[in-house]
Design a protein around this motif. Structure first.
Motif, PDB file in Angstrom:
ATOM      1  N   ALA A 255       0.846  -1.218   0.111  1.00 34.93           N
ATOM      2  CA  ALA A 255       0.013   0.122   0.120  1.00 34.93           C
ATOM      3  C   ALA A 255       1.075   1.347   0.025  1.00 34.93           C
ATOM      4  O   ALA A 255       0.552   2.282  -0.639  1.00 34.93           O
ATOM      5  CB  ALA A 255      -0.978  -0.182   1.306  1.00 34.93           C
ATOM      6  N   TRP A 256       1.973   1.212   0.923  1.00 32.43           N
ATOM      7  CA  TRP A 256       2.704   2.348   0.812  1.00 32.43           C
ATOM      8  C   TRP A 256       3.506   2.742  -0.329  1.00 32.43           C
ATOM      9  O   TRP A 256       3.681   3.602  -0.703  1.00 32.43           O
ATOM     10  CB  TRP A 256       4.055   2.223   1.929  1.00 32.43           C
ATOM     11  N   THR A 257       4.002   1.564  -1.139  1.00 31.95           N
ATOM     12  CA  THR A 257       4.658   1.946  -2.554  1.00 31.95           C
ATOM     13  C   THR A 257       3.631   2.344  -3.585  1.00 31.95           C
ATOM     14  O   THR A 257       4.021   3.314  -4.215  1.00 31.95           O
ATOM     15  CB  THR A 257       5.121   0.532  -2.963  1.00 31.95           C
ATOM     16  N   VAL A 258       2.288   1.856  -3.500  1.00 35.42           N
ATOM     17  CA  VAL A 258       1.446   2.410  -4.200  1.00 35.42           C
ATOM     18  C   VAL A 258       1.292   4.250  -4.128  1.00 35.42           C
ATOM     19  O   VAL A 258       1.105   4.972  -4.990  1.00 35.42           O
ATOM     20  CB  VAL A 258      -0.014   1.628  -4.428  1.00 35.42           C
ATOM     21  N   ARG A 259       1.013   4.449  -2.926  1.00 37.60           N
ATOM     22  CA  ARG A 259       0.944   5.815  -2.626  1.00 37.60           C
ATOM     23  C   ARG A 259       2.228   6.667  -2.664  1.00 37.60           C
ATOM     24  O   ARG A 259       1.914   7.867  -3.015  1.00 37.60           O
ATOM     25  CB  ARG A 259       0.499   5.989  -0.821  1.00 37.60           C
ATOM     26  N   LYS A 261       4.392   5.987  -5.177  1.00 37.17           N
ATOM     27  CA  LYS A 261       4.305   6.265  -6.602  1.00 37.17           C
ATOM     28  C   LYS A 261       3.278   7.446  -7.142  1.00 37.17           C
ATOM     29  O   LYS A 261       3.826   8.082  -7.891  1.00 37.17           O
ATOM     30  CB  LYS A 261       3.909   4.879  -7.425  1.00 37.17           C
ATOM     31  N   GLU A 262       2.058   7.302  -6.455  1.00 35.59           N
ATOM     32  CA  GLU A 262       1.150   8.338  -6.670  1.00 35.59           C
ATOM     33  C   GLU A 262       1.709   9.583  -6.405  1.00 35.59           C
ATOM     34  O   GLU A 262       1.690  10.885  -7.244  1.00 35.59           O
ATOM     35  CB  GLU A 262      -0.144   8.215  -6.155  1.00 35.59           C
ATOM     36  N   ALA A 263       2.257   9.873  -5.239  1.00 31.12           N
ATOM     37  CA  ALA A 263       2.854  11.164  -4.707  1.00 31.12           C
ATOM     38  C   ALA A 263       4.068  11.475  -5.680  1.00 31.12           C
ATOM     39  O   ALA A 263       4.225  12.728  -5.949  1.00 31.12           O
ATOM     40  CB  ALA A 263       3.325  11.153  -3.219  1.00 31.12           C
ATOM     41  N   ALA A 264       4.881  10.596  -5.922  1.00 29.50           N
ATOM     42  CA  ALA A 264       6.025  10.858  -6.736  1.00 29.50           C
ATOM     43  C   ALA A 264       5.645  11.315  -8.275  1.00 29.50           C
ATOM     44  O   ALA A 264       6.434  12.174  -8.887  1.00 29.50           O
ATOM     45  CB  ALA A 264       6.987   9.631  -6.947  1.00 29.50           C
ATOM     46  N   GLU A 265       4.443  10.746  -8.858  1.00 31.70           N
ATOM     47  CA  GLU A 265       3.879  11.270  -9.968  1.00 31.70           C
ATOM     48  C   GLU A 265       3.386  12.623 -10.097  1.00 31.70           C
ATOM     49  O   GLU A 265       3.696  13.270 -10.953  1.00 31.70           O
ATOM     50  CB  GLU A 265       2.769  10.351 -10.485  1.00 31.70           C
ATOM     51  N   ASP A 266       2.769  13.059  -8.865  1.00 28.12           N
ATOM     52  CA  ASP A 266       2.261  14.279  -8.688  1.00 28.12           C
ATOM     53  C   ASP A 266       3.631  15.487  -8.855  1.00 28.12           C
ATOM     54  O   ASP A 266       3.632  16.405  -9.331  1.00 28.12           O
ATOM     55  CB  ASP A 266       1.646  14.505  -7.539  1.00 28.12           C
ATOM     56  N   TRP A 267       4.398  14.966  -7.993  1.00 28.89           N
ATOM     57  CA  TRP A 267       5.699  15.687  -7.632  1.00 28.89           C
ATOM     58  C   TRP A 267       6.628  15.934  -9.069  1.00 28.89           C
ATOM     59  O   TRP A 267       7.003  17.010  -9.335  1.00 28.89           O
ATOM     60  CB  TRP A 267       6.766  14.846  -6.790  1.00 28.89           C
ATOM     61  N   SER A 283      15.150  -2.949   2.781  1.00 33.13           N
ATOM     62  CA  SER A 283      15.801  -2.531   4.129  1.00 33.13           C
ATOM     63  C   SER A 283      14.933  -1.519   5.033  1.00 33.13           C
ATOM     64  O   SER A 283      15.614  -0.407   5.315  1.00 33.13           O
ATOM     65  CB  SER A 283      17.279  -2.146   3.992  1.00 33.13           C
ATOM     66  N   ARG A 284      13.788  -1.399   4.926  1.00 31.49           N
ATOM     67  CA  ARG A 284      12.722  -0.420   5.391  1.00 31.49           C
ATOM     68  C   ARG A 284      13.000   0.959   4.725  1.00 31.49           C
ATOM     69  O   ARG A 284      12.539   1.995   5.366  1.00 31.49           O
ATOM     70  CB  ARG A 284      13.173  -0.520   6.811  1.00 31.49           C
ATOM     71  N   THR A 285      13.463   0.875   3.511  1.00 32.38           N
ATOM     72  CA  THR A 285      13.625   2.206   2.789  1.00 32.38           C
ATOM     73  C   THR A 285      12.738   2.123   1.623  1.00 32.38           C
ATOM     74  O   THR A 285      12.816   1.322   0.837  1.00 32.38           O
ATOM     75  CB  THR A 285      15.187   2.660   2.269  1.00 32.38           C
ATOM     76  N   LEU A 286      12.167   3.302   1.105  1.00 33.21           N
ATOM     77  CA  LEU A 286      11.266   3.190  -0.219  1.00 33.21           C
ATOM     78  C   LEU A 286      12.415   4.023  -1.052  1.00 33.21           C
ATOM     79  O   LEU A 286      12.622   5.182  -0.956  1.00 33.21           O
ATOM     80  CB  LEU A 286      10.134   3.910  -0.020  1.00 33.21           C
ATOM     81  N   TYR A 287      12.527   3.135  -2.249  1.00 34.29           N
ATOM     82  CA  TYR A 287      13.338   3.795  -3.588  1.00 34.29           C
ATOM     83  C   TYR A 287      12.448   4.123  -4.546  1.00 34.29           C
ATOM     84  O   TYR A 287      11.519   3.215  -5.018  1.00 34.29           O
ATOM     85  CB  TYR A 287      14.252   2.662  -3.700  1.00 34.29           C
ATOM     86  N   ALA A 307       3.750  13.388   3.085  1.00 39.53           N
ATOM     87  CA  ALA A 307       3.277  13.518   4.305  1.00 39.53           C
ATOM     88  C   ALA A 307       1.797  13.197   4.451  1.00 39.53           C
ATOM     89  O   ALA A 307       0.997  13.641   3.531  1.00 39.53           O
ATOM     90  CB  ALA A 307       3.485  14.937   4.762  1.00 39.53           C
ATOM     91  N   GLY A 308       1.471  12.211   5.295  1.00 37.94           N
ATOM     92  CA  GLY A 308       0.110  11.812   5.577  1.00 37.94           C
ATOM     93  C   GLY A 308      -0.658  10.579   4.589  1.00 37.94           C
ATOM     94  O   GLY A 308      -1.429  10.093   4.929  1.00 37.94           O
ATOM     95  N   ARG A 309       0.476  10.416   3.634  1.00 46.01           N
ATOM     96  CA  ARG A 309       0.156   9.306   2.974  1.00 46.01           C
ATOM     97  C   ARG A 309       0.757   8.110   3.281  1.00 46.01           C
ATOM     98  O   ARG A 309      -0.021   6.798   3.163  1.00 46.01           O
ATOM     99  CB  ARG A 309       0.434   9.393   1.309  1.00 46.01           C
ATOM    100  N   ILE A 310       1.849   8.100   3.915  1.00 41.93           N
ATOM    101  CA  ILE A 310       2.724   6.999   4.511  1.00 41.93           C
ATOM    102  C   ILE A 310       3.130   7.478   5.714  1.00 41.93           C
ATOM    103  O   ILE A 310       3.192   8.640   5.910  1.00 41.93           O
ATOM    104  CB  ILE A 310       3.919   6.363   3.619  1.00 41.93           C
ATOM    105  N   PRO A 311       3.390   6.554   6.735  1.00 44.70           N
ATOM    106  CA  PRO A 311       3.746   6.861   8.122  1.00 44.70           C
ATOM    107  C   PRO A 311       4.881   7.912   8.094  1.00 44.70           C
ATOM    108  O   PRO A 311       6.056   7.581   7.366  1.00 44.70           O
ATOM    109  CB  PRO A 311       4.124   5.572   8.786  1.00 44.70           C
ATOM    110  N   ASP A 312       5.169   8.650   8.992  1.00 43.33           N
ATOM    111  CA  ASP A 312       6.405   9.403   9.387  1.00 43.33           C
ATOM    112  C   ASP A 312       7.392   8.574   9.572  1.00 43.33           C
ATOM    113  O   ASP A 312       7.394   7.446  10.361  1.00 43.33           O
ATOM    114  CB  ASP A 312       6.274  10.535  10.454  1.00 43.33           C
ATOM    115  N   GLY A 313       8.683   9.180   9.244  1.00 44.41           N
ATOM    116  CA  GLY A 313       9.859   8.473   9.603  1.00 44.41           C
ATOM    117  C   GLY A 313      10.519   7.298   8.623  1.00 44.41           C
ATOM    118  O   GLY A 313      11.520   6.658   8.709  1.00 44.41           O
ATOM    119  N   VAL A 314       9.830   7.014   7.469  1.00 47.88           N
ATOM    120  CA  VAL A 314      10.083   6.074   6.611  1.00 47.88           C
ATOM    121  C   VAL A 314      11.134   6.681   5.640  1.00 47.88           C
ATOM    122  O   VAL A 314      10.757   8.094   5.069  1.00 47.88           O
ATOM    123  CB  VAL A 314       9.096   5.484   5.582  1.00 47.88           C
TER     124      VAL A 314
END
Length: 336
Positions: A255-259, A261-267, A283-287, A307-314
């Motif tokens: 779910a986080w990877t999908v969100r 990708k959507e945020a990165a496309e907007d960016w 390794s707990r990092t999103l690339y 922010a708000g789409r995936i948990p803080d601290g990722v």
């Protein structure tokens, strides 16, 4: 109704006798010296073959190791001994055999370069993150193996069962990851093996008990029998909990990877011609993998969109086609 189902799955005329089954599964009965020699020889060879296949990322080689691996014999021996409520040497063979295979994996890890990312190897990454579906398939495979052992006419399916249940490769992966001090990955592979082991013992006990393969001393050893079932239940629970937790984690990561990708496309809308090719978690990092000719927009914008789409601290890392990795930072750390 249960009896009718049993007779359909295991017809009386096709059932193997208890003496014949015990002769096959008990490595201490009959010509025990020859059985032990064959067991340790084939287990060692299958471990070496599996190690070679895993380090070279060769699926065909790993499958070959699965077919010749004899570890399922004493595991099914545990199931038969528990149903008969008698002491067997099967457990000691399983424990010592597991230690041997893990040791082969540790030795094989010497050949792994220090800069090598184990998760880029499909044979390793596919066995270090088991989920509930792995346990379900293992239970089904265990029933297939137990039925094949109990029937005279379906022994030909046993090589397929050996491939499906996958006992030696997870142990080799455990050793390789332990040798590289990747303890989290090693524990994942070990949990996969334990889930397969528990599934085999559980399925074997159900099938053998339904056929009446109980020992004559059952009345005197009822307490020992109950203790065996209790231990199996506790082990089943111990395996189920991490598998369930890992399944939930996998669902959340998807779910986080999908969100992301959507945020990165907007960016990237600020950079015409740039696209997001993929997003993956390691390794707990999103690339975030980006392709495009233009300079990227300010990286802080991506973190704000997340922010708000995936948990803080990722942690977020942007990987460009020019071979440059940009550590964007952690979600929630940017200034509003």
């Amino acid at each position: 109704m249960v009896g009718q189902l049993r007779d359909r799955v295991l017809p009386t005329r096709q059932r193997r006798g208890i003496e014949e089954l015990q002769q096959d599964l008990d490595l201490s009965s009959g010509d025990s010296q020859a059985k032990r020699s064959a067991f340790w020889t084939m287990l060692t060879l299958s471990s070496v073959i599996a190690a070679g296949g895993i380090l070279t990322d060769s699926t065909a080689t790993v499958i070959g190791a699965m077919i010749i691996a004899p570890l399922s014999t004493p595991i099914m021996g545990i199931a038969l001994g528990a149903v008969q409520r008698r002491r067997t040497s099967a457990l000691s063979y399983v424990v010592l055999g597991c230690l041997l295979v893990i040791l082969v994996g540790v030795v094989a890890s010497v050949a792994v370069p220090r800069s090598y990312d184990l998760l880029t190897n499909d044979q390793i990454s596919g066995r270090t993150s088991p989920g509930l579906l792995d346990l379900v398939s293992a239970v089904a495979t265990g029933f297939a193996g137990a039925v094949a052992l109990a029937r005279k006419d379906v022994a030909a399916v046993l090589p397929g069962v050996a491939i499906a249940i996958s006992l030696v490769p997870p142990l080799v992966v455990t050793g390789v990851c332990a040798g590289e001090a990747q303890w989290w990955l090693a524990s994942g592979a070990l949990v996969l093996f334990l889930s397969n082991l528990v599934a085999l013992v559980f399925a074997g006990m159900v099938v053998f008990a339904s056929l009446g393969y109980t020992g004559a001393a059952g009345a005197r050893t009822g307490r020992a029998g109950r203790r065996a079932y209790l231990m199996l239940g506790l082990l089943f629970l111990a395996v189920l909990l991490p598998l369930a937790a890992n399944t939930v984690t996998t669902v959340l990561l998807n779910a986080w990877t999908v969100r992301t990708k959507e945020a990165a496309e907007d960016w990237l809308k600020q950079s015409p011609g740039s696209t997001v090719t993929s997003v993956d978690a390691r390794s707990r990092t999103l690339y975030v993998h980006v392709r495009g000719p233009e300079e990227l927009p300010p990286i802080e914008g991506l973190l704000r969109d997340l922010a708000g789409r995936i948990p803080d601290g990722v942690p977020i890392v942007v990987d460009t086609t020019r071979g440059r990795q940009i550590a964007a930072g952690k979600v929630g750390d940017q200034e509003p």
